[in-house]
Design a protein around this motif. Structure first.
Motif, PDB file in Angstrom:
ATOM      1  N   LEU A  21       0.837  -1.207   0.000  1.00  0.00           N
ATOM      2  CA  LEU A  21       0.000   0.000   0.000  1.00  0.00           C
ATOM      3  C   LEU A  21       0.871   1.256   0.000  1.00  0.00           C
ATOM      4  CD1 LEU A  21      -3.086   0.282   0.104  1.00  0.00           C
ATOM      5  CD2 LEU A  21      -2.913   0.564   2.569  1.00  0.00           C
ATOM      6  N   PHE A  24       2.934   1.712  -3.180  1.00  0.00           N
ATOM      7  CA  PHE A  24       2.019   2.238  -4.190  1.00  0.00           C
ATOM      8  C   PHE A  24       1.907   3.762  -4.080  1.00  0.00           C
ATOM      9  CE2 PHE A  24      -2.312   3.813  -4.759  1.00  0.00           C
ATOM     10  CZ  PHE A  24      -2.504   3.575  -6.113  1.00  0.00           C
ATOM     11  N   GLU A  25       1.585   4.230  -2.875  1.00  0.00           N
ATOM     12  CA  GLU A  25       1.411   5.677  -2.679  1.00  0.00           C
ATOM     13  C   GLU A  25       2.681   6.457  -2.992  1.00  0.00           C
ATOM     14  OE1 GLU A  25       0.024   6.714   1.214  1.00  0.00           O
ATOM     15  OE2 GLU A  25      -1.736   5.442   1.058  1.00  0.00           O
ATOM     16  N   ALA A  28       3.559   6.476  -6.768  1.00  0.00           N
ATOM     17  CA  ALA A  28       2.641   7.370  -7.477  1.00  0.00           C
ATOM     18  C   ALA A  28       3.009   8.824  -7.183  1.00  0.00           C
ATOM     19  CB  ALA A  28       1.202   7.079  -7.062  1.00  0.00           C
ATOM     20  N   ALA A  48       0.792   0.737  -9.711  1.00  0.00           N
ATOM     21  CA  ALA A  48      -0.539   0.111  -9.737  1.00  0.00           C
ATOM     22  C   ALA A  48      -0.460  -1.399  -9.538  1.00  0.00           C
ATOM     23  CB  ALA A  48      -1.255   0.447 -11.044  1.00  0.00           C
ATOM     24  N   ILE A  51      -0.945  -2.363  -5.938  1.00  0.00           N
ATOM     25  CA  ILE A  51      -2.274  -2.328  -5.320  1.00  0.00           C
ATOM     26  C   ILE A  51      -3.046  -3.611  -5.631  1.00  0.00           C
ATOM     27  CG2 ILE A  51      -3.853  -1.236  -7.005  1.00  0.00           C
ATOM     28  CD1 ILE A  51      -3.337  -0.004  -3.447  1.00  0.00           C
ATOM     29  N   TYR A  54      -1.827  -5.856  -3.073  1.00  0.00           N
ATOM     30  CA  TYR A  54      -2.441  -5.497  -1.788  1.00  0.00           C
ATOM     31  C   TYR A  54      -3.808  -6.162  -1.653  1.00  0.00           C
ATOM     32  CZ  TYR A  54      -5.416  -3.156   1.450  1.00  0.00           C
ATOM     33  OH  TYR A  54      -6.322  -2.947   2.446  1.00  0.00           O
ATOM     34  N   GLU A  69      -6.920  -3.948   8.228  1.00  0.00           N
ATOM     35  CA  GLU A  69      -6.380  -2.752   8.886  1.00  0.00           C
ATOM     36  C   GLU A  69      -5.766  -3.078  10.241  1.00  0.00           C
ATOM     37  OE1 GLU A  69      -9.272  -3.149   7.492  1.00  0.00           O
ATOM     38  OE2 GLU A  69     -10.944  -2.609   8.785  1.00  0.00           O
TER      39      GLU A  69
ATOM     40  N   LEU B  21      -4.188   9.497 -15.731  1.00  0.00           N
ATOM     41  CA  LEU B  21      -2.854   9.407 -15.130  1.00  0.00           C
ATOM     42  C   LEU B  21      -2.737  10.361 -13.942  1.00  0.00           C
ATOM     43  CD1 LEU B  21      -0.401   7.730 -15.991  1.00  0.00           C
ATOM     44  CD2 LEU B  21       0.449   9.705 -17.231  1.00  0.00           C
ATOM     45  N   LEU B  22      -3.218  11.584 -14.140  1.00  0.00           N
ATOM     46  CA  LEU B  22      -3.072  12.588 -13.096  1.00  0.00           C
ATOM     47  C   LEU B  22      -4.039  12.322 -11.946  1.00  0.00           C
ATOM     48  CD1 LEU B  22      -1.085  14.808 -12.938  1.00  0.00           C
ATOM     49  CD2 LEU B  22      -2.775  16.398 -13.820  1.00  0.00           C
ATOM     50  N   PHE B  24      -4.995   9.472 -10.999  1.00  0.00           N
ATOM     51  CA  PHE B  24      -4.341   8.372 -10.288  1.00  0.00           C
ATOM     52  C   PHE B  24      -3.307   8.907  -9.295  1.00  0.00           C
ATOM     53  CE2 PHE B  24      -0.410   5.880 -10.189  1.00  0.00           C
ATOM     54  CZ  PHE B  24      -0.857   4.719  -9.601  1.00  0.00           C
ATOM     55  N   GLU B  25      -2.400   9.748  -9.798  1.00  0.00           N
ATOM     56  CA  GLU B  25      -1.339  10.276  -8.929  1.00  0.00           C
ATOM     57  C   GLU B  25      -1.900  11.075  -7.766  1.00  0.00           C
ATOM     58  OE1 GLU B  25       1.566  12.614 -10.990  1.00  0.00           O
ATOM     59  OE2 GLU B  25       2.029  11.010 -12.407  1.00  0.00           O
ATOM     60  N   ALA B  28      -3.763   8.887  -5.162  1.00  0.00           N
ATOM     61  CA  ALA B  28      -2.786   8.126  -4.372  1.00  0.00           C
ATOM     62  C   ALA B  28      -2.084   9.056  -3.381  1.00  0.00           C
ATOM     63  CB  ALA B  28      -1.773   7.453  -5.292  1.00  0.00           C
ATOM     64  N   ALA B  31      -4.343   9.886  -0.352  1.00  0.00           N
ATOM     65  CA  ALA B  31      -4.749   8.770   0.514  1.00  0.00           C
ATOM     66  C   ALA B  31      -4.199   8.908   1.933  1.00  0.00           C
ATOM     67  CB  ALA B  31      -4.316   7.435  -0.099  1.00  0.00           C
ATOM     68  N   ARG B  32      -3.039   9.558   2.061  1.00  0.00           N
ATOM     69  CA  ARG B  32      -2.451   9.711   3.402  1.00  0.00           C
ATOM     70  C   ARG B  32      -3.358  10.534   4.321  1.00  0.00           C
ATOM     71  NH1 ARG B  32      -1.017  14.872   2.912  1.00  0.00           N
ATOM     72  NH2 ARG B  32      -0.877  15.357   0.713  1.00  0.00           N
ATOM     73  N   LEU B  37      -6.932   3.059   7.968  1.00  0.00           N
ATOM     74  CA  LEU B  37      -6.315   2.267   6.898  1.00  0.00           C
ATOM     75  C   LEU B  37      -7.338   1.701   5.928  1.00  0.00           C
ATOM     76  CD1 LEU B  37      -3.514   0.351   8.848  1.00  0.00           C
ATOM     77  CD2 LEU B  37      -3.210   2.131   7.115  1.00  0.00           C
ATOM     78  N   ARG B  40      -8.078   4.497   3.611  1.00  0.00           N
ATOM     79  CA  ARG B  40      -6.870   4.776   2.840  1.00  0.00           C
ATOM     80  C   ARG B  40      -6.716   3.761   1.706  1.00  0.00           C
ATOM     81  NH1 ARG B  40      -1.201   6.010   5.846  1.00  0.00           N
ATOM     82  NH2 ARG B  40       0.211   5.945   4.064  1.00  0.00           N
ATOM     83  N   ALA B  41      -6.921   2.479   2.031  1.00  0.00           N
ATOM     84  CA  ALA B  41      -6.829   1.438   1.008  1.00  0.00           C
ATOM     85  C   ALA B  41      -7.923   1.615  -0.043  1.00  0.00           C
ATOM     86  CB  ALA B  41      -6.933   0.058   1.652  1.00  0.00           C
ATOM     87  N   ASN B  44      -6.916   4.276  -2.469  1.00  0.00           N
ATOM     88  CA  ASN B  44      -5.842   3.782  -3.334  1.00  0.00           C
ATOM     89  C   ASN B  44      -6.364   2.810  -4.378  1.00  0.00           C
ATOM     90  OD1 ASN B  44      -3.634   5.219  -2.379  1.00  0.00           O
ATOM     91  ND2 ASN B  44      -3.319   3.808  -0.674  1.00  0.00           N
ATOM     92  N   GLU B  45      -7.351   2.024  -4.011  1.00  0.00           N
ATOM     93  CA  GLU B  45      -7.914   1.104  -5.005  1.00  0.00           C
ATOM     94  C   GLU B  45      -8.722   1.860  -6.058  1.00  0.00           C
ATOM     95  OE1 GLU B  45      -8.619  -3.107  -3.807  1.00  0.00           O
ATOM     96  OE2 GLU B  45      -8.974  -2.176  -1.861  1.00  0.00           O
ATOM     97  N   ALA B  47      -7.916   4.807  -7.036  1.00  0.00           N
ATOM     98  CA  ALA B  47      -6.859   5.381  -7.870  1.00  0.00           C
ATOM     99  C   ALA B  47      -6.344   4.352  -8.868  1.00  0.00           C
ATOM    100  CB  ALA B  47      -5.714   5.888  -6.997  1.00  0.00           C
ATOM    101  N   ALA B  48      -6.120   3.137  -8.385  1.00  0.00           N
ATOM    102  CA  ALA B  48      -5.533   2.110  -9.255  1.00  0.00           C
ATOM    103  C   ALA B  48      -6.435   1.784 -10.444  1.00  0.00           C
ATOM    104  CB  ALA B  48      -5.218   0.851  -8.457  1.00  0.00           C
ATOM    105  N   ILE B  51      -5.492   3.755 -13.499  1.00  0.00           N
ATOM    106  CA  ILE B  51      -4.304   3.417 -14.285  1.00  0.00           C
ATOM    107  C   ILE B  51      -4.611   2.292 -15.272  1.00  0.00           C
ATOM    108  CG2 ILE B  51      -3.050   1.626 -12.963  1.00  0.00           C
ATOM    109  CD1 ILE B  51      -1.511   4.915 -14.068  1.00  0.00           C
TER     110      ILE B  51
END
Lengths: 214, 214
Positions: A21, A24-25, A28, A48, A51, A54, A69, B21-22, B24-25, B28, B31-32, B37, B40-41, B44-45, B47-48, B51
Motif C-alpha cells: 500500500l 504504491f502511494e 505514485a 498500480a 495495489i 495489496y 487494517e 494518469l493525473l 491516479f497520482e 494516491a 490517501a495519506r 487504513l 486509505r486502502a 488507493n484502489e 486510484a488504481a 491506471i
C-alpha cells in the motif's frame, strides 16, 4: 517445518500488505519527478501493480478472520519512517529507490515466507515484484549514469542510505513484533547477522548489475 | 454523424488518458489524509482503477500510430493547474474532490464522446468512472457532515471552487485545442453556455444526493 500460528501468518501478511500500500502511494507520488510522460506513466503502472497485490493479501487476511487494517496497524509507523527518511529528490533517486528498496524488501519477505505453509507461502512469494520493473529501474539508472558519470557516486551513497534505513526499520519491526520474529527464527533463535549478511550480499550484486559501486 | 479526423480522436484520447494518469497520482497522494487504513486502502484502489483505464487508452493511441506522450502533452499544464489549485486539506475535501471532480469530468467526456465513431466511442464511454466509487465518496461526505453539520457549508463552498476551476481549465483546453473544440461543436459552432449549463445542472443534482447545497 514447524506449524506457524495464525497470528504469525496474519502478522506477515499485514506487513507485506501495508508495504504494498505504501510503496504504491510513494511511487505514485514520485512519478511527478519523471523527465517525460512515458517514464511517468511507466512508474505509475509499476505502482498500480502493487495495489493489485495489496488486494490479494487483504482478501486472504479477511478469509483468515483478521481485518486487514488490524494486521497492518503495527507497521504504519516504521514503514512511514522509512519512506519519510528517504524522499527522492530527482528521477535518478526515484528509480534507484524503486530498484534497491523493492529488491531488498522482496529478499526479506522471501526469507520469512519460507516458514509459512501453503497457501500463504505461495501467495506471499507470488506478490513479490515483477522482474520487468527491476529491469526498467536498472536500465534507467544506467542511462542516467551514462549521461552524467558523476552521478554514480551520489547514487551509490543514496543506495547505501536506503539500505541502512531499510535494515534499521526492519530491525525495529523484528524487535517489536514477536510473532513475526518467530517466523525468522531458525532452531529457536534469530540469526540477525546472518540474515543481514545475506540481504546485503544480494544487494551488492544488484548494485553491480546497475553499474553502481556498493 | 460527421466523420471525425484521426487528429481529433487522438486529441480526445490524449486528454482522457492524461486525466486518468493525473487523477491516479493525485488520489494516491491524497490517501495519506484518510482517517483510517480501511479508507486509505479504498482510495488507493479507486486510484488504481484509473491506471488500468490509462493503459487501455495508451494502447489505443499506439494502435492509431500516435505516441501516447505526444497526445497527452497539450493537457499537462491545464490539468496540473486544476489539481495544483485544488489541493485538498483534509479527508472530507479529498472525497468531495473525488466525487465532484470525477463526475464532472465524466460528463464532459460523455458530451465529446458522442461525436466519436466506434471503437473509440465505446472505449471512451467504458473508461468513465465506476459508480461504486461515486457511491463510496458520497457516503463518506454524508458521514462527515452527519458527524459535524458545520462541515456542509465548507464542503459546498469547496465544491463550487472545484467546479469553477474545472470549467476554467476546460475552457482553456477548448480554446487551445481546435481539433478538440470541433468535437464539441454542433452545427459548426460550440454552444459553450449550453454545455456549461448541462454540466452544472448535473452537478447540482449530485450535490443534493450527497447532502450538500449548491
Amino acid at each position: 517445518m514447524p506449524l506457524v500460528s495464525a497470528f504469525a501468518v496474519a502478522d506477515l501478511l499485514g506487513l507485506v500488505a501495508f508495504g504494498e500500500l505504501l510503496a504504491f502511494e510513494r511511487m505514485a507520488g514520485d512519478a511527478r519527478l519523471a523527465p517525460d510522460l512515458r517514464r511517468r506513466a511507466a512508474l505509475n503502472e509499476m505502482a498500480a501493480a502493487e495495489i493489485a497485490n495489496y488486494r490479494r493479501l487483504a482478501d486472504r487476511l479477511t478469509a483468515l478472520g483478521v481485518p486487514p487494517e488490524d494486521a497492518m496497524a503495527p507497521y504504519v509507523e516504521p514503514l512511514q519512517a522509512y519512506h519519510d527518511s528517504t524522499e527522492p529528490r530527482d528521477w535518478a533517486e526515484v528509480v534507484t529507490k524503486a530498484y534497491v528498496g523493492d529488491a531488498i524488501t522482496d529478499d526479506f519477505v522471501r526469507e520469512i515466507a519460507d516458514a509459512l505453509e501453503e497457501p500463504d507461502r505461495a501467495l506471499v512469494l507470488d506478490v513479490l515484484h515483477d522482474s520487468r520493473y527491476a529491469e526498467f529501474a536498472a536500465a534507467e539508472i544506467r542511462v542516467a549514469v551514462a549521461d552524467d558519470p558523476r552521478l554514480a557516486g551520489r547514487l551509490s551513497m543514496w543506495a547505501r542510505r536506503l539500505v541502512g534505513e531499510a535494515l534499521s526499520q526492519a530491525g525495529r519491526v523484528a524487535a517489536e513484533q514477536a510473532t513475526l520474529t518467530a517466523l525468522i527464527a531458525r532452531d529457536g533463535r534469530v540469526d540477525v547477522p546472518g540474515l543481514f549478511g545475506r540481504l546485503t550480499a544480494a544487494h551488492t550484486a544488484r548494485m553491480a548489475a546497475a553499474g553502481l559501486n556498493n
